[in-house]
Design a protein around this motif. Sequence first.
Motif, PDB file in Angstrom:
ATOM      1  N   GLU A  77       9.649 -16.347  56.257  1.00  0.00           N
ATOM      2  CA  GLU A  77       8.977 -17.142  57.277  1.00  0.00           C
ATOM      3  C   GLU A  77       9.792 -18.654  57.348  1.00  0.00           C
ATOM      4  O   GLU A  77      10.120 -18.776  56.165  1.00  0.00           O
ATOM      5  N   ILE A 118       9.167  -9.848  58.640  1.00  0.00           N
ATOM      6  CA  ILE A 118       9.355 -11.205  58.198  1.00  0.00           C
ATOM      7  C   ILE A 118       8.080 -11.562  57.181  1.00  0.00           C
ATOM      8  O   ILE A 118       6.720 -11.424  57.654  1.00  0.00           O
TER       9      ILE A 118
ATOM     10  N   LYS B 130       4.556  -9.457  65.402  1.00  0.00           N
ATOM     11  CA  LYS B 130       3.741 -10.312  64.449  1.00  0.00           C
ATOM     12  C   LYS B 130       3.648 -11.766  64.488  1.00  0.00           C
ATOM     13  O   LYS B 130       2.801 -12.439  64.680  1.00  0.00           O
ATOM     14  N   VAL B 131       5.066 -12.124  64.677  1.00  0.00           N
ATOM     15  CA  VAL B 131       5.230 -13.584  64.804  1.00  0.00           C
ATOM     16  C   VAL B 131       4.840 -14.062  66.103  1.00  0.00           C
ATOM     17  O   VAL B 131       4.323 -15.126  66.388  1.00  0.00           O
ATOM     18  N   ARG B 133       2.457 -12.818  67.958  1.00  0.00           N
ATOM     19  CA  ARG B 133       1.022 -13.066  68.157  1.00  0.00           C
ATOM     20  C   ARG B 133       0.456 -13.967  67.596  1.00  0.00           C
ATOM     21  O   ARG B 133      -0.457 -14.850  68.143  1.00  0.00           O
ATOM     22  N   GLN B 134       1.053 -14.385  66.434  1.00  0.00           N
ATOM     23  CA  GLN B 134       0.657 -15.646  65.526  1.00  0.00           C
ATOM     24  C   GLN B 134       0.836 -16.806  66.470  1.00  0.00           C
ATOM     25  O   GLN B 134      -0.024 -17.822  66.463  1.00  0.00           O
ATOM     26  N   ASP B 137      -2.091 -17.029  68.832  1.00  0.00           N
ATOM     27  CA  ASP B 137      -3.163 -17.414  68.092  1.00  0.00           C
ATOM     28  C   ASP B 137      -3.200 -18.953  67.923  1.00  0.00           C
ATOM     29  O   ASP B 137      -4.552 -19.747  67.911  1.00  0.00           O
TER      30      ASP B 137
ATOM     31  N   ARG C   9      -0.748 -17.693  58.009  1.00  0.00           N
ATOM     32  CA  ARG C   9      -0.887 -18.005  59.382  1.00  0.00           C
ATOM     33  C   ARG C   9      -1.725 -17.144  60.028  1.00  0.00           C
ATOM     34  O   ARG C   9      -2.045 -17.305  61.329  1.00  0.00           O
ATOM     35  N   LEU C  10      -2.140 -16.147  59.254  1.00  0.00           N
ATOM     36  CA  LEU C  10      -3.067 -15.158  59.969  1.00  0.00           C
ATOM     37  C   LEU C  10      -4.264 -15.469  59.790  1.00  0.00           C
ATOM     38  O   LEU C  10      -4.800 -15.996  58.791  1.00  0.00           O
ATOM     39  N   ARG C  11      -5.061 -15.643  60.894  1.00  0.00           N
ATOM     40  CA  ARG C  11      -6.319 -16.165  61.066  1.00  0.00           C
ATOM     41  C   ARG C  11      -7.474 -15.480  60.527  1.00  0.00           C
ATOM     42  O   ARG C  11      -7.406 -14.226  60.859  1.00  0.00           O
ATOM     43  N   LEU C  14     -10.448 -13.752  62.672  1.00  0.00           N
ATOM     44  CA  LEU C  14     -10.173 -12.501  63.651  1.00  0.00           C
ATOM     45  C   LEU C  14     -11.204 -11.453  63.662  1.00  0.00           C
ATOM     46  O   LEU C  14     -11.246 -10.778  62.352  1.00  0.00           O
ATOM     47  N   ARG C  22      -3.972  -4.497  65.978  1.00  0.00           N
ATOM     48  CA  ARG C  22      -2.714  -4.957  65.470  1.00  0.00           C
ATOM     49  C   ARG C  22      -2.073  -4.147  64.391  1.00  0.00           C
ATOM     50  O   ARG C  22      -0.728  -3.852  64.385  1.00  0.00           O
ATOM     51  N   ASP C  27       1.373  -3.920  62.122  1.00  0.00           N
ATOM     52  CA  ASP C  27       1.072  -5.026  61.533  1.00  0.00           C
ATOM     53  C   ASP C  27       0.404  -4.872  60.227  1.00  0.00           C
ATOM     54  O   ASP C  27      -0.907  -4.999  60.400  1.00  0.00           O
TER      55      ASP C  27
END
Lengths: 125, 222, 192
Positions: A77, A118, B130-131, B133-134, B137, C9-11, C14, C22, C27
């Motif tokens: 990332e 990623i 994935k990127v 969706r972030q 968010d 960064r994944l909240r 959720l 997802r 994911d």
Amino acid sequence: MTVTGTPALLGAAAEAALAVPGVAGLQPRLGHRLAAAAAPTRANATPHRTPPEAGVRADRAPDGSGWHIEVRCVMTEGRRALDIARNVHDRVAATVMAHLAAHGAAEPVTVAVTVTGIAARRDAA
Amino acid sequence: MALDDPHKRPSEPPGADRPRPGSAADEPPFADDEVLPCGRLLSSVWEEAHDAAPPPDPHTVSCAHCREAVEGLATVNAATRALRAEDPPGLYALADRVMDIVRAEVRLGRLLPLADPDLDLRIAESAAAKVLRQAADTVPGARAATCRLAPEGNGTDVRVTMTLDAALDRPLPDRVHQVRRSVLHSAGQDLGLAVTAVDITVVDVLEPWPPLGHAPATGGGT
Amino acid sequence: MIEHTASPRLRADLPDRLLAVRAAEGDDDSFALLVQRHSRPLLALAWCIMGNPQDAEEAVQDAFVSAWRRLPEYRHGAEFRTWMYRITVNRCLTMRRRRRPPPLPLDIVAEPATGDAWSQPARTAEQDAATAALSRALAELDAGQRVCWVLRELHGLPYKEIAQVTHTNEQTVRGRLFRARRSLQEAMGPWR
């Protein structure tokens, strides 16, 4: 003699790709993944390790005029995937061409790069 | 505690799925059930003792037979509480092993062209989604659900189709617009993907989470 | 081998439903969050059904891997938690059928982890023995009764959800619970 043959070529290409900043690792292809998934999964089984070359594939061009290399990699990332993929393309192409030339077998080389994932940076808190 | 106290769970309104302990005029519903001297069924009295929230049935409170029946389970209940507190071993190793296998079985989805028309550079749909969706968010009051990508035309153009949960405290069009902008920005900045369109459908209302309402209530009046 | 960490960064706020959507699209970070949320209760459940931690871990691991593979077809008709409970219970019961006989001794508290003395408040020997007795009594129960009892008493699931997990109806669940309580009460008689 297999100095220019696939295993050495794959190893050189994998090493070049892994040296590019922003590449977290190479994505093993399906055969390797199936082998890993079939490995023992009970407690204390050591995780199945796949060699980096598992993320690279080398084929002769259909008309026999050179090599086509495909690299599948996971990026970290924080950098633009396109830029890293370009760097991987350039480094792998240069390395493979140099490898072939060093073994007296200079041939045209095409490289395809696929970003399969990623990964989050470890240092990102 | 290994497990939450189940009797604190809000998911079951007290007595919602349970008949009140009635008289045993009918056939006992369960084999081996027992009619207490006061006429109540043993199974019902136990159910009430385990499931019911206050206010308790006035009969059970005053009836010696019912009280005795409930106390008969006291030893089991005490040992149950201890059992509930046991921590299962191997918890963390388990999650790691599961994810090792899952990541070996990665589902890539389609392969999409990155925005360089001269080179053969591609990205897996699941990695790009994935990127993106972030990115969605990051907009307050919006959370992405599905995110699919498809190549458009013969070049490197890509179309994004996303579904969204959105809070209703602000007009939806504004929020959708913000999400679209964030997704487009991330596609260019983080991925290097030539996204030409982002189709967004709001499919659900974003509820506050967790639903238990730990947060202090916001002013009730208008 | 690539080092993975859950994406910072994944909240964490959720809901399961979104994480499942997802994860169905591949994911893995979202799935990792689901595993993190649900592995503790599922492991405790499998432990009670299987009677030993090794089989419990294997059952839950298989259940999660199976869930990952089946997620693309998962219709979201049931909550993710209910769906996961059902897969785990089925997996446990299949493993038990395959391994019977001999019946497995339940040693849930017979072998406390060495760390327990540090991490848990001291429990009296009597309490430990009573808990061990309960574990043994549980092992004697019919599998259907035991699953219902564990889901109700240790996990606090509503009757309706237990019925969904066990493919029965609420009345059957209540009947099994009653018979389980009855048997446990008798078995625990000496501890009164």
